[in-house]
Motif scaffolding. Sequence first.
Motif, short mmCIF file in Angstrom:
data_model
loop_
_atom_site.label_atom_id
_atom_site.label_comp_id
_atom_site.label_asym_id
_atom_site.label_seq_id
_atom_site.Cartn_x
_atom_site.Cartn_y
_atom_site.Cartn_z
N MET A 9 0.85 -1.18 0.00
CA MET A 9 0.00 0.00 0.00
C MET A 9 0.89 1.23 0.00
SD MET A 9 -2.25 1.53 3.11
CE MET A 9 -3.03 -0.03 3.49
N VAL A 10 0.63 2.18 -0.91
CA VAL A 10 1.46 3.38 -1.01
C VAL A 10 0.57 4.61 -0.97
CG1 VAL A 10 3.19 4.63 -2.36
CG2 VAL A 10 3.10 2.12 -2.47
N THR A 11 0.73 5.45 0.04
CA THR A 11 0.02 6.73 0.05
C THR A 11 0.86 7.77 -0.68
OG1 THR A 11 0.96 7.55 2.14
CG2 THR A 11 -1.01 6.16 2.28
N GLY A 12 0.18 8.75 -1.25
CA GLY A 12 0.89 9.69 -2.11
C GLY A 12 1.48 8.97 -3.30
N GLY A 13 0.76 7.96 -3.78
CA GLY A 13 1.32 7.05 -4.79
C GLY A 13 1.15 7.49 -6.23
N VAL A 35 -2.68 2.00 -4.76
CA VAL A 35 -2.18 3.35 -5.03
C VAL A 35 -3.17 4.34 -4.43
CG1 VAL A 35 -1.42 4.97 -6.79
CG2 VAL A 35 -1.19 2.50 -7.19
N ALA A 36 -2.80 4.96 -3.32
CA ALA A 36 -3.69 5.90 -2.64
C ALA A 36 -3.18 7.32 -2.84
CB ALA A 36 -3.75 5.58 -1.15
N ASP A 37 -4.10 8.22 -3.18
CA ASP A 37 -3.69 9.61 -3.39
C ASP A 37 -4.92 10.51 -3.36
OD1 ASP A 37 -0.83 10.79 -4.68
OD2 ASP A 37 -2.57 12.11 -4.94
N LEU A 38 -4.69 11.76 -2.99
CA LEU A 38 -5.75 12.76 -3.03
C LEU A 38 -6.20 13.00 -4.47
CD1 LEU A 38 -7.41 14.79 -1.33
CD2 LEU A 38 -5.55 16.44 -1.66
N ASP A 39 -5.27 12.87 -5.41
CA ASP A 39 -5.55 13.00 -6.83
C ASP A 39 -6.04 11.65 -7.36
OD1 ASP A 39 -5.56 13.34 -9.58
OD2 ASP A 39 -3.62 14.37 -9.66
N GLY A 40 -7.35 11.46 -7.32
CA GLY A 40 -7.92 10.17 -7.67
C GLY A 40 -7.68 9.75 -9.11
N ALA A 41 -7.76 10.72 -10.03
CA ALA A 41 -7.55 10.39 -11.44
C ALA A 41 -6.13 9.90 -11.69
CB ALA A 41 -7.85 11.62 -12.31
N ALA A 42 -5.16 10.58 -11.11
CA ALA A 42 -3.76 10.18 -11.27
C ALA A 42 -3.52 8.83 -10.58
CB ALA A 42 -2.83 11.24 -10.71
N ALA A 43 -4.18 8.59 -9.46
CA ALA A 43 -4.04 7.30 -8.77
C ALA A 43 -4.53 6.18 -9.67
CB ALA A 43 -4.80 7.31 -7.45
N CYS A 44 -5.63 6.41 -10.40
CA CYS A 44 -6.16 5.41 -11.32
C CYS A 44 -5.17 5.13 -12.45
CB CYS A 44 -7.49 5.88 -11.90
SG CYS A 44 -8.88 5.82 -10.73
N THR A 45 -4.51 6.19 -12.93
CA THR A 45 -3.53 6.02 -14.00
C THR A 45 -2.38 5.13 -13.55
OG1 THR A 45 -4.06 8.17 -14.99
CG2 THR A 45 -1.91 7.23 -15.51
N VAL A 46 -1.85 5.41 -12.36
CA VAL A 46 -0.74 4.61 -11.85
C VAL A 46 -1.20 3.18 -11.56
CG1 VAL A 46 0.99 4.38 -10.02
CG2 VAL A 46 0.42 6.65 -10.92
N ALA A 47 -2.39 3.05 -10.99
CA ALA A 47 -2.91 1.71 -10.69
C ALA A 47 -3.04 0.88 -11.96
CB ALA A 47 -4.25 1.82 -9.98
N VAL A 53 -4.78 -1.37 -7.50
CA VAL A 53 -6.07 -0.80 -7.11
C VAL A 53 -5.86 0.65 -6.70
CG1 VAL A 53 -7.94 -0.91 -5.42
CG2 VAL A 53 -6.98 -3.02 -6.35
N ALA A 54 -6.68 1.54 -7.21
CA ALA A 54 -6.59 2.96 -6.87
C ALA A 54 -7.61 3.30 -5.79
CB ALA A 54 -6.84 3.81 -8.10
N VAL A 55 -7.16 4.14 -4.84
CA VAL A 55 -8.06 4.63 -3.80
C VAL A 55 -7.84 6.13 -3.67
CG1 VAL A 55 -8.70 4.56 -1.36
CG2 VAL A 55 -8.02 2.45 -2.54
N THR A 56 -8.90 6.90 -3.83
CA THR A 56 -8.81 8.33 -3.58
C THR A 56 -8.84 8.55 -2.08
OG1 THR A 56 -9.98 8.80 -5.65
CG2 THR A 56 -9.85 10.58 -4.03
N ALA A 64 -10.65 8.72 6.47
CA ALA A 64 -10.22 8.33 5.12
C ALA A 64 -9.08 7.33 5.18
CB ALA A 64 -9.80 9.57 4.33
N VAL A 65 -8.18 7.50 6.14
CA VAL A 65 -7.07 6.58 6.31
C VAL A 65 -7.58 5.21 6.75
CG1 VAL A 65 -4.97 6.11 7.63
CG2 VAL A 65 -5.41 8.42 6.77
N GLU A 66 -8.52 5.21 7.68
CA GLU A 66 -9.09 3.93 8.13
C GLU A 66 -9.80 3.22 6.99
OE1 GLU A 66 -11.49 5.28 11.34
OE2 GLU A 66 -9.83 5.37 12.78
N GLU A 67 -10.52 3.98 6.16
CA GLU A 67 -11.19 3.39 5.01
C GLU A 67 -10.19 2.81 4.02
OE1 GLU A 67 -14.24 4.60 1.35
OE2 GLU A 67 -13.68 6.09 2.86
N LEU A 68 -9.04 3.49 3.86
CA LEU A 68 -8.00 3.00 2.96
C LEU A 68 -7.53 1.61 3.39
CD1 LEU A 68 -5.76 3.20 0.81
CD2 LEU A 68 -4.43 4.54 2.47
#
Length: 267
Positions: A9-13, A35-47, A53-56, A64-68
Motif C-alpha cells: 500500500m502506497v500513500t501519495g502514490g 495506489v492511494a492519493d488525493l488526486d484520484g484520477a492520477a491514482a487510477c492512471t498509476v494503478a 487498485v486505486a483509492v482516492t 479516510a485513512v481507516e477506510e484505505l
Amino acid sequence: MDVRDKVVMVTGGAHGIGRAICQRMAEEGAAGIVVADLDGAAACTVADEVQGVAVTCDVGERAAVEELVDRTLQAYGRVDLVVSNAGITVKGGIDTPDDQWQRMWDVNVMSHVWLTRAVMPHLLEQGSGYLLYTSSAAGLLTEIGSAAYSVTKHGTVAFAEWVSVHHQKQGIGVSCLCPAGVATDFLDLDDPIHQFLHMSSVTPEQVAENVIEALREETFLILPHREVGEFFAYKTTEYDRWLKNFARLNEKLQRTAAKRAASTEDS
C-alpha cells in the motif's frame, strides 16, 4: 523484506516518489499494489500501470485513512508493506497561519499515526509486516524555508523510531526515508532554497531503487543523498557549529532571495 508476492500500500502514490515506488514494486513482482492519493484520477492512471487498485484518499483525515486500510484488506485480504509516503509543504516561518500548521501536522505526522494504528493489528496477527515512512532530510537536519515542514518531518522520524523500538521484536520492520532534493513538482525552482536543493537532486526512480535496497537489508534510515548522512553525523558531534553553519547558509539564501525580488520589481 522481499517485495515479491507481497501486498503493498502506497500513500501519495500518484506522483513523484510515490509513483516511482509503485512502479518499482511492480517490477519486483508484488502480488498487489494499492495506489492511494488525493488526486484520484492520477491514482487510477498509476494503478492501471502497475495492475493495482486505486483509492482516492486524503490522508489528513483519520476516517479516510481507516477506510484505505479497509479497502486494501477487501481487495487483497492482507497487507505486507505499508509505504506511508504522502506529504505536503508550505513556505514560511513562525508567522505561518495556524490553519496551515494544523494541515501540515495532520498530513505529515498524524497520517502516519492513523495509518499505523489502523494496520498494526493486521500485521501483528500475520506475525510479519513492514512500515516505511517518508520523512525528509529536513527531518534530520532542517528546512530553512519552512518551519512547519521542518517540525513535522522531525515528527515523522521520531514516530518511525518509536514504532521500530516497540514492534521490531514482533516481526514488524520499519524504515524511514529521508531524501533531500528530488526532481519532482515538489521543488519550486523559483525559490533560491529549492534551487540549492536542485543542484544535488536525484530522480524519483533513484529514490525507489534506494528503497528496494534498504528493504532487502532492513535498514532504518534510507538516505538517497550521501551528504545528508554526513551532515547528520556532523550535527550530532558538533551541534553548535552545525547550527552556525546553517545560519550562514540561511543568510546567503535570504540575500539571494532579496536580490531576486528586487530584480523582479525593477523589471
